[in-house]
Scaffold this motif. Structure first.
Motif, PDB file in Angstrom:
ATOM      1  N   ALA A 144      15.287  14.526   0.040  1.00 42.64           N
ATOM      2  CA  ALA A 144      15.238  13.316   0.857  1.00 42.64           C
ATOM      3  C   ALA A 144      16.085  12.207   0.234  1.00 42.64           C
ATOM      4  O   ALA A 144      16.820  11.491   0.924  1.00 42.64           O
ATOM      5  CB  ALA A 144      13.790  12.863   1.023  1.00 42.64           C
TER       6      ALA A 144
ATOM      7  N   TYR B 214      14.230  16.271  10.276  1.00 40.81           N
ATOM      8  CA  TYR B 214      13.231  15.978   9.241  1.00 40.81           C
ATOM      9  C   TYR B 214      11.949  16.753   9.484  1.00 40.81           C
ATOM     10  O   TYR B 214      11.399  17.385   8.576  1.00 40.81           O
ATOM     11  CB  TYR B 214      12.938  14.476   9.221  1.00 40.81           C
ATOM     12  N   ARG B 215      11.443  16.731  10.709  1.00 43.76           N
ATOM     13  CA  ARG B 215      10.179  17.390  11.027  1.00 43.76           C
ATOM     14  C   ARG B 215      10.311  18.912  10.936  1.00 43.76           C
ATOM     15  O   ARG B 215       9.406  19.600  10.455  1.00 43.76           O
ATOM     16  CB  ARG B 215       9.700  16.962  12.416  1.00 43.76           C
TER      17      ARG B 215
ATOM     18  N   THR C 140       3.202  13.742   7.684  1.00 41.78           N
ATOM     19  CA  THR C 140       4.098  13.014   8.597  1.00 41.78           C
ATOM     20  C   THR C 140       3.528  11.656   8.983  1.00 41.78           C
ATOM     21  O   THR C 140       4.288  10.744   9.322  1.00 41.78           O
ATOM     22  CB  THR C 140       4.388  13.839   9.861  1.00 41.78           C
TER      23      THR C 140
ATOM     24  N   THR D 178      12.936  16.720  15.311  1.00 41.50           N
ATOM     25  CA  THR D 178      13.996  16.117  14.513  1.00 41.50           C
ATOM     26  C   THR D 178      14.284  17.028  13.318  1.00 41.50           C
ATOM     27  O   THR D 178      13.428  17.830  12.922  1.00 41.50           O
ATOM     28  CB  THR D 178      13.560  14.743  13.991  1.00 41.50           C
TER      29      THR D 178
ATOM     30  N   ASP E  93       9.484   9.653   8.152  1.00 42.69           N
ATOM     31  CA  ASP E  93      10.917   9.933   8.209  1.00 42.69           C
ATOM     32  C   ASP E  93      11.449  10.130   6.795  1.00 42.69           C
ATOM     33  O   ASP E  93      10.744   9.932   5.801  1.00 42.69           O
ATOM     34  CB  ASP E  93      11.675   8.803   8.918  1.00 42.69           C
ATOM     35  N   VAL E  94      12.704  10.513   6.716  1.00 45.04           N
ATOM     36  CA  VAL E  94      13.283  10.893   5.436  1.00 45.04           C
ATOM     37  C   VAL E  94      13.393   9.710   4.476  1.00 45.04           C
ATOM     38  O   VAL E  94      13.222   9.862   3.263  1.00 45.04           O
ATOM     39  CB  VAL E  94      14.655  11.575   5.652  1.00 45.04           C
TER      40      VAL E  94
ATOM     41  N   GLU F 190      21.015  10.740   7.287  1.00 41.31           N
ATOM     42  CA  GLU F 190      21.144  11.701   8.393  1.00 41.31           C
ATOM     43  C   GLU F 190      21.284  13.115   7.831  1.00 41.31           C
ATOM     44  O   GLU F 190      22.077  13.361   6.914  1.00 41.31           O
ATOM     45  CB  GLU F 190      22.365  11.380   9.257  1.00 41.31           C
ATOM     46  N   PHE F 191      20.526  14.059   8.390  1.00 42.48           N
ATOM     47  CA  PHE F 191      20.648  15.453   7.960  1.00 42.48           C
ATOM     48  C   PHE F 191      22.010  16.001   8.362  1.00 42.48           C
ATOM     49  O   PHE F 191      22.431  15.843   9.511  1.00 42.48           O
ATOM     50  CB  PHE F 191      19.564  16.315   8.611  1.00 42.48           C
TER      51      PHE F 191
ATOM     52  N   TRP G 136      12.511  20.559   9.039  1.00 35.47           N
ATOM     53  CA  TRP G 136      12.671  20.847   7.603  1.00 35.47           C
ATOM     54  C   TRP G 136      11.332  20.830   6.892  1.00 35.47           C
ATOM     55  O   TRP G 136      11.003  21.755   6.139  1.00 35.47           O
ATOM     56  CB  TRP G 136      13.620  19.806   7.014  1.00 35.47           C
ATOM     57  N   LEU G 137      10.534  19.805   7.138  1.00 39.60           N
ATOM     58  CA  LEU G 137       9.223  19.700   6.494  1.00 39.60           C
ATOM     59  C   LEU G 137       8.349  20.902   6.849  1.00 39.60           C
ATOM     60  O   LEU G 137       7.704  21.498   5.974  1.00 39.60           O
ATOM     61  CB  LEU G 137       8.540  18.402   6.916  1.00 39.60           C
TER      62      LEU G 137
END
Length: 357
Positions: free
Chosen positions: A92, A30-31, A55, A28, A60-61, A102-103, A33-34
């Motif tokens: 975030a 988020y994952r 995580t 995803t 999630d964000v 949503e990204f 990006w992290l």
């Protein structure tokens, strides 16, 4: 027709690349990006346990955006470069507030988020959205600097412009997710900073540095500057409950937003520390017991830390410091759950090493 740069790299990746890293599962935005933020200036082996714990706590964000900042910093404690964690939460919150959680799948909008630069935005687009986007992290800079024998330090604007040009030229239009992972893996696993394993590299037939036997010349090192030296007393103040006084650092600067030990000016002598604690914190303390000092290096200076342990002599005095947003009495176990700089965590968990006054 000879295979292109990307084709050779992808063939190597299919056989030798890393495909089982934690952030490869369920990619995803988020994952991805992290992982990109954590991997900045930090090795994969160090990041993996932090990534898994982070995580698990912030899946999630939205969870990250709504979490207490102490919780976020606590899960980041030990990774260093703490501005990354603060920017992570700010980004975030922006994603939740301005993008409905949503990204954005847009380079410019991603770069507008705190802590996300050109290469990180491209990595999110490529890895999470499978969009053609050009990355240029530290590993990629090294691969391209050697392959094209680009002279100079990559932090120099002129050199960086050349490397971006090469990166754009080699980025393919297919298998973009695999390609971005492949070129990062090649830099991390084969085209390493010292002792590159050129015998295992798929690009040697066109690598100018290899052909000239000049791998060590590229990329050029950052021009060295002598780092200034600073010294401070770090005081471990303990009250009659066995609690320790912590202070939150200012939001910007070194260890920004983290909890740390109170500091006293290095100009005080050891014999003056008790008096200094009374004048600085309003605490009546016994004689200072010194621990072995040590040096901690930041990106732009060395800090000599001299720890001193003092016990508050009168119960009424510890009550004079009430818990505030920037100051609180905590038990050691509670302290270790907060966002602490690595040297402070070590001080609070290591046995005392007294030195004679």
């Amino acid at each position: 027709m000879p295979a292109s740069f990307a084709e050779r790299l992808l063939r190597w990746y299919d056989s030798h690349g890393r495909k089982n890293l934690p952030w490869h599962d369920n990619r995803t935005p988020y994952r991805v990006w992290l992982s990109e933020i954590m991997l900045q200036q930090t090795q994969v082996a160090t990041v993996i346990p932090y990534y898994r714990a982070f995580t698990a706590r912030f899946p999630d964000v939205r969870t990250l955006a709504e979490a207490p900042v102490d919780d976020v910093l606590g899960h980041w404690s030990g990774l260093g470069y703490y501005a990354r964690a603060r920017n992570l939460q700010k980004a975030a919150q922006t994603i939740v507030q301005e993008h409905h959680g949503e990204f954005p799948a847009d380079q410019e909008q991603l770069e507008a988020l705190p802590g996300i630069g050109r290469s990180t935005a491209a990595a999110i687009l490529a890895q999470a959205f499978d969009h053609r986007a050009t990355i240029l992290d530290g590993n990629v800079k090294r691969v391209l600097a050697r392959h094209h024998a680009v002279p100079g330090w990559p932090g120099d604007t002129k050199v960086l412009r050349q490397l971006w040009g090469h990166a754009e030229t080699h980025t393919p239009h297919q298998r973009i997710r695999d390609y971005t992972q492949a070129i990062m893996d090649l830099g991390a696993m084969v085209c390493t900073r010292s002792r590159p394993a050129c015998e295992h590299c798929p690009l040697t037939s066109t690598c100018l540095a290899y052909q000239r036997g000049e791998m060590k010349l590229y990329p050029a090192s950052k021009p060295k500057k002598t780092k200034p030296e600073k010294t401070t007393w770090m005081v471990i103040l303990e009250d009659h409950h066995g609690r320790i006084l912590l202070e939150r650092r200012p939001p910007s600067g070194i260890w920004g937003g983290l909890w740390s030990l109170p500091e006293l000016d290095a100009a005080y002598s050891a014999d003056e520390l008790s008096e200094a604690c009374e004048s600085s914190f309003g605490l009546d303390c016994g004689e200072a017991q010194l621990d072995a000092g040590f040096r901690h290096t930041f990106s732009h200076y060395h800090l000599h830390i001299q720890p001193a342990r003092l016990t508050v002599a009168n119960r009424a005095y510890s009550a004079a410091i009430a818990d505030r947003d920037d100051q609180r009495w905590v038990y050691r176990d509670e302290a270790l759950s907060l966002g602490l700089p690595a040297p402070i965590r070590t001080l609070l968990t290591s046995p005392a090493q007294p030195v004679l006054l």
